[in-house]
Design a protein around this motif. Sequence first.
Motif, short mmCIF file in Angstrom:
data_model
loop_
_atom_site.label_atom_id
_atom_site.label_comp_id
_atom_site.label_asym_id
_atom_site.label_seq_id
_atom_site.Cartn_x
_atom_site.Cartn_y
_atom_site.Cartn_z
N SER A 239 0.53 -2.80 5.73
CA SER A 239 0.46 -3.00 4.29
C SER A 239 -0.74 -3.85 3.83
CB SER A 239 1.75 -3.64 3.79
OG SER A 239 1.92 -4.90 4.40
N HIS B 288 -13.61 -0.41 -0.73
CA HIS B 288 -12.26 -0.63 -0.21
C HIS B 288 -12.04 0.21 1.03
CE1 HIS B 288 -11.65 3.12 -2.45
NE2 HIS B 288 -10.64 3.34 -1.61
N LEU C 147 -6.23 -2.73 -9.77
CA LEU C 147 -5.31 -2.47 -8.66
C LEU C 147 -3.95 -2.16 -9.28
CD1 LEU C 147 -4.56 -2.58 -5.59
CD2 LEU C 147 -4.01 -4.98 -5.98
N LEU D 228 -4.98 2.42 -1.21
CA LEU D 228 -5.30 1.22 -0.43
C LEU D 228 -4.33 0.99 0.72
CD1 LEU D 228 -6.19 -1.18 -3.37
CD2 LEU D 228 -7.76 0.02 -1.85
N ALA D 229 -3.03 0.92 0.40
CA ALA D 229 -2.02 0.64 1.42
C ALA D 229 -0.64 0.93 0.87
CB ALA D 229 -2.11 -0.82 1.87
N TYR E 57 -0.28 0.92 -3.25
CA TYR E 57 -1.35 0.19 -3.92
C TYR E 57 -2.54 1.13 -4.10
CZ TYR E 57 1.69 -3.62 -2.78
OH TYR E 57 2.80 -4.43 -2.68
N THR F 136 -9.01 2.36 3.24
CA THR F 136 -7.68 2.96 3.20
C THR F 136 -6.95 2.54 4.46
OG1 THR F 136 -8.45 4.84 1.91
CG2 THR F 136 -6.43 5.14 3.16
N ILE G 51 -4.28 -4.96 2.47
CA ILE G 51 -5.25 -4.36 1.56
C ILE G 51 -6.62 -4.98 1.85
CG2 ILE G 51 -5.94 -4.13 -0.86
CD1 ILE G 51 -2.92 -4.32 -1.55
#
Length: 193
Positions: free
Chosen positions: A175, A168, A146, A130-131, A138, A170, A177
């Motif tokens: 940072s 979601h 998560l 995710l981040a 994450y 990327t 999400i």
Amino acid sequence: ENDSMITTILADPVSAIIGTDQGNIISILPDRPVRSWQFKAAGAIVGSIIKDGMSLYFACDDMNVYRLDIMSAPEQRRLIWKFQANGILKTAPCVAKRNVYQVIYGKGLTAINKDDGTVLWSVPSGTGFLAETQKRAYVLTKDGTLVVMDNDTNRRLYSVNCAGVSIHATNVVDSKIYIGDKTGRIACLQPLE
């Protein structure tokens, strides 16, 4: 020369870089079909080729993730590292500021040291990066959790139930999400260090 099919193209003002199903990475001039350099990997290029600074990162169906240095002089182009994933790679790696993150089919998500290609940590059920913050990564898992990983200690910190999340993004820029659900709700989360 080997009649391979093009699987990905990365273009910028300096070059067009082509990846093929025979593992060829070929750089041509942007304004004419003149090859400036070539690299041969052992398997087909999977997903996109990612450029980060003067390096290219890519996954192959030979179960390796590669980091190739593309300095300006042809004699300086070289393989920096090759990470053996021991599993099938179906997507390109996510190249963030600190680490490289790769989903390995059936084995989850693995964080790879950007400098030397070694394994830092894995989330066996991880399906998506995710981040990343300065110290944390994450990861979304297949059961909708998560997971927060500490990139300094390479340990799992905690997890949060996100069972309703069905989509979601990327994010390798900052940072934040980005997650969403099937009803069309979208959320932007800002992690705190």
